[in-house]
Design a protein around this motif. Structure first.
Motif, PDB file in Angstrom:
ATOM      1  N   VAL A  51      33.856  48.400  52.345  1.00 46.62           N
ATOM      2  CA  VAL A  51      34.419  47.171  51.784  1.00 46.62           C
ATOM      3  C   VAL A  51      35.320  47.496  50.595  1.00 46.62           C
ATOM      4  O   VAL A  51      36.406  46.925  50.436  1.00 46.62           O
ATOM      5  CB  VAL A  51      33.294  46.202  51.359  1.00 46.62           C
ATOM      6  CG1 VAL A  51      33.881  44.990  50.637  1.00 46.62           C
ATOM      7  CG2 VAL A  51      32.496  45.757  52.574  1.00 46.62           C
TER       8      VAL A  51
ATOM      9  N   LEU B 150      39.336  46.440  50.272  1.00 49.89           N
ATOM     10  CA  LEU B 150      39.926  45.717  49.151  1.00 49.89           C
ATOM     11  C   LEU B 150      41.009  46.549  48.466  1.00 49.89           C
ATOM     12  O   LEU B 150      42.077  46.034  48.101  1.00 49.89           O
ATOM     13  CB  LEU B 150      38.835  45.348  48.148  1.00 49.89           C
ATOM     14  CG  LEU B 150      37.785  44.340  48.636  1.00 49.89           C
ATOM     15  CD1 LEU B 150      36.621  44.266  47.651  1.00 49.89           C
ATOM     16  CD2 LEU B 150      38.414  42.963  48.834  1.00 49.89           C
TER      17      LEU B 150
ATOM     18  N   VAL C   1      41.914  37.432  46.200  1.00 46.31           N
ATOM     19  CA  VAL C   1      40.938  37.998  47.139  1.00 46.31           C
ATOM     20  C   VAL C   1      40.301  39.257  46.581  1.00 46.31           C
ATOM     21  O   VAL C   1      39.074  39.426  46.603  1.00 46.31           O
ATOM     22  CB  VAL C   1      41.608  38.283  48.505  1.00 46.31           C
ATOM     23  CG1 VAL C   1      40.673  39.099  49.404  1.00 46.31           C
ATOM     24  CG2 VAL C   1      41.987  36.979  49.203  1.00 46.31           C
ATOM     25  N   VAL C   2      41.116  40.176  46.064  1.00 43.14           N
ATOM     26  CA  VAL C   2      40.564  41.445  45.581  1.00 43.14           C
ATOM     27  C   VAL C   2      39.749  41.247  44.300  1.00 43.14           C
ATOM     28  O   VAL C   2      38.744  41.930  44.081  1.00 43.14           O
ATOM     29  CB  VAL C   2      41.677  42.514  45.369  1.00 43.14           C
ATOM     30  CG1 VAL C   2      42.366  42.827  46.677  1.00 43.14           C
ATOM     31  CG2 VAL C   2      42.680  42.086  44.319  1.00 43.14           C
TER      32      VAL C   2
ATOM     33  N   GLY D 212      36.501  39.854  45.561  1.00 43.96           N
ATOM     34  CA  GLY D 212      35.838  40.856  46.389  1.00 43.96           C
ATOM     35  C   GLY D 212      35.208  41.965  45.576  1.00 43.96           C
ATOM     36  O   GLY D 212      34.036  42.327  45.785  1.00 43.96           O
TER      37      GLY D 212
ATOM     38  N   LEU E  14      30.980  43.156  44.780  1.00 41.54           N
ATOM     39  CA  LEU E  14      30.413  44.458  45.125  1.00 41.54           C
ATOM     40  C   LEU E  14      29.351  44.877  44.110  1.00 41.54           C
ATOM     41  O   LEU E  14      29.448  44.533  42.931  1.00 41.54           O
ATOM     42  CB  LEU E  14      31.513  45.525  45.167  1.00 41.54           C
ATOM     43  CG  LEU E  14      32.447  45.529  46.378  1.00 41.54           C
ATOM     44  CD1 LEU E  14      33.503  46.621  46.212  1.00 41.54           C
ATOM     45  CD2 LEU E  14      31.681  45.745  47.672  1.00 41.54           C
TER      46      LEU E  14
END
Length: 419
Positions: free
Chosen positions: A220, A224, A382-383, A386, A390
């Motif tokens: 993932v 990203l 988004v990043v 994201g 994590l």
């Protein structure tokens, strides 16, 4: 105040082993001659090869394909023969491949040469990153990767400046200079490390460790990172088109923007990386990736040279937070013995972005120039989310023996006898 700033710089560079500075010196020499890629399409079109512009442009894609192959091969070779040997031998092999390109006039020969050159060149990337990871402790890896980026950026700045001068005399000299600096860089590593394995590098038969494919968090992370790097590589294509078009900037002004990026990175990256080490690396990478995308995404909201500088400053800040910390995260996430695989996958994500980023961006740009930058804003969001979701911990497995001491020259020479 001045003394405090000076102490901050001194602390950010202190404590790094001599071997790391030798690797940085080699990288700087190599990058000082990095001239060919920027002028390759022009050479193929305007020289005796007389390749059509569209075909000459596709040679950059061939270089990108070779980069992907090289990172995959390099990661495997690091495990088989060692990081020092892969980086040294690949540099020595790349030198004549630069020199051969001007000898060809047939397209098929040029394609093969470029494919081989880019494969050998990019095999250096995972080897170099693995070598850095082996030379320092986990706590110093972010600074170590930042030092290598400093060396590379200083070299690129000099190489870019000299490339125009060299090309004005004879484009063929570009290949001579690029190959020669690559040879000298390889010889520096050969002189100092003498092709030995590093302490802590296991031979292939001695270790069986899980690779990145068994680590969903790292997968993932790479996804990203790849998204943000797709945006970053708009620098190579659509960014300059947009500045030259809607912004109406001259070539000189565009050159100043790239100089601003280099200047910011060279001056501030090492102290900044040393300062942000108090926070989890994955969070800092997320901030950096989001900021880098944001710097591109705000372009449609301005039209002046000053606003373009502001956007580039944001991109540069994001780059400084993202790139060295991402490399450090990849190295620290890996189990002992799998550093080459993890760093190889991370390097491959950069190679993929190098190929796909300009192509995807050009498709969006052809629909409407602003679309690629609006997409960059979306990717920034988004990043950011994201990376925030994590896990903060870096480790995939917890091995009490996974922190290797930074070796000194005596350790390295003693280890060479056993290898």
């Amino acid at each position: 105040m001045v003394r405090r700033i000076a102490n901050s710089y001194r602390e950010s560079y202190s404590g790094l082993p001599r071997e790391l500075w030798i690797v940085a010196l080699s990288l700087w020499i190599n990058r000082c001659g990095a001239m060919v890629l920027a002028y390759l399409a022009i050479y193929l079109h305007e020289s005796k090869v007389a390749m059509p512009e569209s075909e000459a442009g596709r040679m950059i894609s061939v270089f990108g394909v070779g980069s992907i192959l090289g990172t995959l091969i390099g990661a495997r070779l690091v495990e088989a023969v060692g990081a020092v040997r892969v980086q040294t031998l690949c540099m020595l092999l790349a030198a004549p491949l630069y020199w051969f390109i001007p000898a060809w006039t047939e397209t098929w020969a040029i394609v093969i040469n470029i494919l081989l050159l880019s494969s050998v060149n990019e095999a250096v990337r995972p080897a170099n990153s693995t070598l850095i990871a082996k030379l320092v402790s986990r706590e110093d890896r972010s600074r170590a990767f930042a030092l290598q980026r400093l060396a590379a950026n200083l070299g690129f700045a000099f190489g870019g400046l000299m490339g125009g001068v060299v090309a004005s005399y004879d484009y063929r000299l570009l290949f001579v200079v690029n190959g020669s600096t690559t040879l000298v860089a390889g010889l520096v590593l050969l002189w100092y490390f003498r092709l030995q394995r590093l302490p802590g590098e296991a031979k292939p038969s001695e270790v069986r460790v899980p690779g990145p494919v068994t680590d969903p968090v790292f997968i993932v992370f790479l996804g990203l990172f790849l998204l943000s790097t797709l945006v970053f590589f708009q620098l190579l294509s659509n960014y300059t088109l947009y500045l030259h078009g809607p912004y109406s900037l001259s070539e000189r002004q565009i050159g100043i923007l790239f100089a601003v990026n280099t200047l910011i990175v060279v001056i501030f990256e090492m102290p900044l990386v040393d300062w942000v080490k108090r926070w989890p690396a994955v969070r800092v990478v997320g901030w950096g990736c989001a900021l880098s995308c944001l710097g591109f995404g705000i372009l449609p909201f301005g039209s002046t040279f000053g606003f373009a500088i502001f956007g580039m400053a944001i991109v540069s800040l994001g780059e400084m937070l993202c790139m060295p910390l991402a490399a450090s995260y990849a190295a620290n996430r890996s189990p002992v013995g799998a550093e080459g695989q993890y760093i190889g996958w991370w390097s491959m994500s950069i190679a993929l972005a190098f190929v796909l980023g300009p192509a995807i961006g050009s498709w969006l740009y052809s629909i409407t120039p602003n679309l690629v930058w609006y997409a960059s804003l979306g990717i920034a969001g988004v990043v950011f989310v994201g990376f925030y979701l994590l896990p903060k911990n870096e480790r995939h497995t917890h091995d009490p023996h996974d922190v290797l001491p930074a070796p000194d020259a005596g350790d390295l020479l003693a280890d060479s006898a056993a290898s």
